[in-house]
Scaffold this motif. Sequence first.
Motif, short mmCIF file in Angstrom:
data_model
loop_
_atom_site.label_atom_id
_atom_site.label_comp_id
_atom_site.label_asym_id
_atom_site.label_seq_id
_atom_site.Cartn_x
_atom_site.Cartn_y
_atom_site.Cartn_z
N ALA A 26 0.83 -1.21 0.00
CA ALA A 26 0.00 0.00 0.00
C ALA A 26 0.86 1.26 0.00
O ALA A 26 0.54 2.25 -0.67
CB ALA A 26 -0.93 -0.01 1.21
N LEU A 27 1.97 1.22 0.74
CA LEU A 27 2.88 2.37 0.77
C LEU A 27 3.48 2.62 -0.61
O LEU A 27 3.56 3.77 -1.08
CB LEU A 27 3.97 2.14 1.81
N ILE A 28 3.88 1.55 -1.28
CA ILE A 28 4.45 1.68 -2.63
C ILE A 28 3.41 2.26 -3.59
O ILE A 28 3.69 3.17 -4.38
CB ILE A 28 4.97 0.31 -3.13
N VAL A 29 2.15 1.76 -3.52
CA VAL A 29 1.09 2.27 -4.38
C VAL A 29 0.82 3.74 -4.09
O VAL A 29 0.62 4.56 -5.00
CB VAL A 29 -0.20 1.43 -4.21
N ALA A 30 0.84 4.11 -2.80
CA ALA A 30 0.63 5.52 -2.42
C ALA A 30 1.73 6.41 -3.00
O ALA A 30 1.46 7.52 -3.48
CB ALA A 30 0.57 5.66 -0.90
N TYR A 31 2.99 5.92 -2.98
CA TYR A 31 4.09 6.68 -3.60
C TYR A 31 3.83 6.88 -5.09
O TYR A 31 4.05 7.97 -5.64
CB TYR A 31 5.41 5.94 -3.40
N ILE A 32 3.35 5.82 -5.75
CA ILE A 32 3.11 5.90 -7.20
C ILE A 32 1.98 6.89 -7.51
O ILE A 32 2.07 7.71 -8.43
CB ILE A 32 2.79 4.51 -7.77
N ILE A 33 0.91 6.85 -6.70
CA ILE A 33 -0.25 7.69 -6.98
C ILE A 33 0.01 9.16 -6.61
O ILE A 33 -0.25 10.07 -7.40
CB ILE A 33 -1.50 7.17 -6.22
N PHE A 34 0.54 9.40 -5.40
CA PHE A 34 0.63 10.77 -4.88
C PHE A 34 1.99 11.43 -5.11
O PHE A 34 2.12 12.64 -4.98
CB PHE A 34 0.29 10.79 -3.38
N LYS A 35 3.01 10.64 -5.41
CA LYS A 35 4.36 11.14 -5.68
C LYS A 35 4.85 12.13 -4.60
O LYS A 35 5.26 13.24 -4.92
CB LYS A 35 4.40 11.79 -7.06
N PRO A 36 4.81 11.69 -3.34
CA PRO A 36 5.30 12.59 -2.28
C PRO A 36 6.82 12.54 -2.20
O PRO A 36 7.48 11.75 -2.87
CB PRO A 36 4.68 11.99 -1.02
N LYS A 37 7.38 13.42 -1.33
CA LYS A 37 8.81 13.32 -1.03
C LYS A 37 9.03 11.98 -0.32
O LYS A 37 8.15 11.48 0.37
CB LYS A 37 9.25 14.45 -0.11
N LEU A 38 10.21 11.43 -0.45
CA LEU A 38 10.52 10.13 0.15
C LEU A 38 10.29 10.15 1.66
O LEU A 38 9.87 9.17 2.26
CB LEU A 38 11.97 9.74 -0.17
N SER A 39 10.55 11.30 2.30
CA SER A 39 10.47 11.38 3.76
C SER A 39 9.05 11.62 4.29
O SER A 39 8.81 11.48 5.49
CB SER A 39 11.37 12.51 4.25
N THR A 40 8.09 11.96 3.42
CA THR A 40 6.75 12.35 3.89
C THR A 40 6.05 11.30 4.75
O THR A 40 5.57 11.62 5.84
CB THR A 40 5.86 12.75 2.69
N PRO A 41 5.99 10.04 4.32
CA PRO A 41 5.30 9.05 5.17
C PRO A 41 5.95 8.89 6.54
O PRO A 41 5.25 8.68 7.54
CB PRO A 41 5.41 7.75 4.37
N PHE A 42 7.26 9.02 6.60
CA PHE A 42 7.96 8.84 7.87
C PHE A 42 7.71 10.03 8.79
O PHE A 42 7.46 9.86 9.99
CB PHE A 42 9.45 8.62 7.61
N LYS A 43 7.74 11.25 8.23
CA LYS A 43 7.46 12.45 9.04
C LYS A 43 6.02 12.43 9.54
O LYS A 43 5.76 12.74 10.71
CB LYS A 43 7.70 13.71 8.21
N ASP A 44 5.08 12.06 8.65
CA ASP A 44 3.68 12.02 9.07
C ASP A 44 3.42 10.90 10.06
O ASP A 44 2.57 11.02 10.94
CB ASP A 44 2.76 11.88 7.86
N GLY A 45 4.14 9.78 9.91
CA GLY A 45 4.01 8.69 10.88
C GLY A 45 4.45 9.13 12.27
O GLY A 45 3.78 8.83 13.27
N VAL A 46 5.56 9.86 12.33
CA VAL A 46 6.04 10.38 13.62
C VAL A 46 5.05 11.39 14.18
O VAL A 46 4.74 11.37 15.38
CB VAL A 46 7.44 11.03 13.45
N ARG A 47 4.51 12.27 13.32
CA ARG A 47 3.54 13.27 13.77
C ARG A 47 2.30 12.60 14.36
O ARG A 47 1.81 12.97 15.43
CB ARG A 47 3.15 14.17 12.60
N LEU A 48 1.79 11.58 13.65
CA LEU A 48 0.61 10.87 14.12
C LEU A 48 0.89 10.16 15.44
O LEU A 48 0.08 10.20 16.38
CB LEU A 48 0.13 9.88 13.07
#
Length: 199
Positions: A26-48
């Motif tokens: 799912a993370l790989i698919v999200a990268y393909i669809i939304f094209k975020p910065k590589l660090s975005t999921p990790f920063k948002d995971g820490v924030r959450l």
Amino acid sequence: LVAVLVATFLPNLGANNAIGISAAAALIVAYIIFKPKLSTPFKDGVRLNDNVGSTGILPQVLSALGSLFTAAGVGAVIAAGVGALIPEGNHLIAVIFYCVGMALFTMIMGNGYAAFAVITVGIGYPFLIAQGANAIVVGALGLTAGYCGTLMTPMAANFNIMPAALLETKNKYRIIMTQVPVALIMLVIHIILMYVLAF
């Protein structure tokens, strides 16, 4: 979909690994669809995680507590107490005790899985399954009867308190107060379904 496929075609990996693999997919698919910065999921995971705090590990702790209660024989104690209250052969009273017991113990434990082991050993098996009730119906409806209790307790912090904090509601119990009428209606429906379908 990935979890189901992995669990079906690679059963040796087990359900937990199937869920982990599906999360990575799912993370790989999200990268393909939304094209975020590589660090975005990790920063948002820490924030959450920072917003949630220690509440995030509460389900695992409560599940472990349920296993501990079962090993300590709490189910046997409940069976002894309930046995004096249920008239022999009265399936309706046994169903009510089981479903309401699941909901109440889930409210105390904050987790349906923790309550399920204890209440099924104490009430579900001796007063329903051993009396001829369909074990599949008792198990499925028993667990979801416990979830009715999840809707009504602050102990289920990951479901009820954490969302209130994330939504910044004025009253931290607002979500629970909204869910109580639905939970009570669903509990009555569980009792009726179990009585009709299990026997």
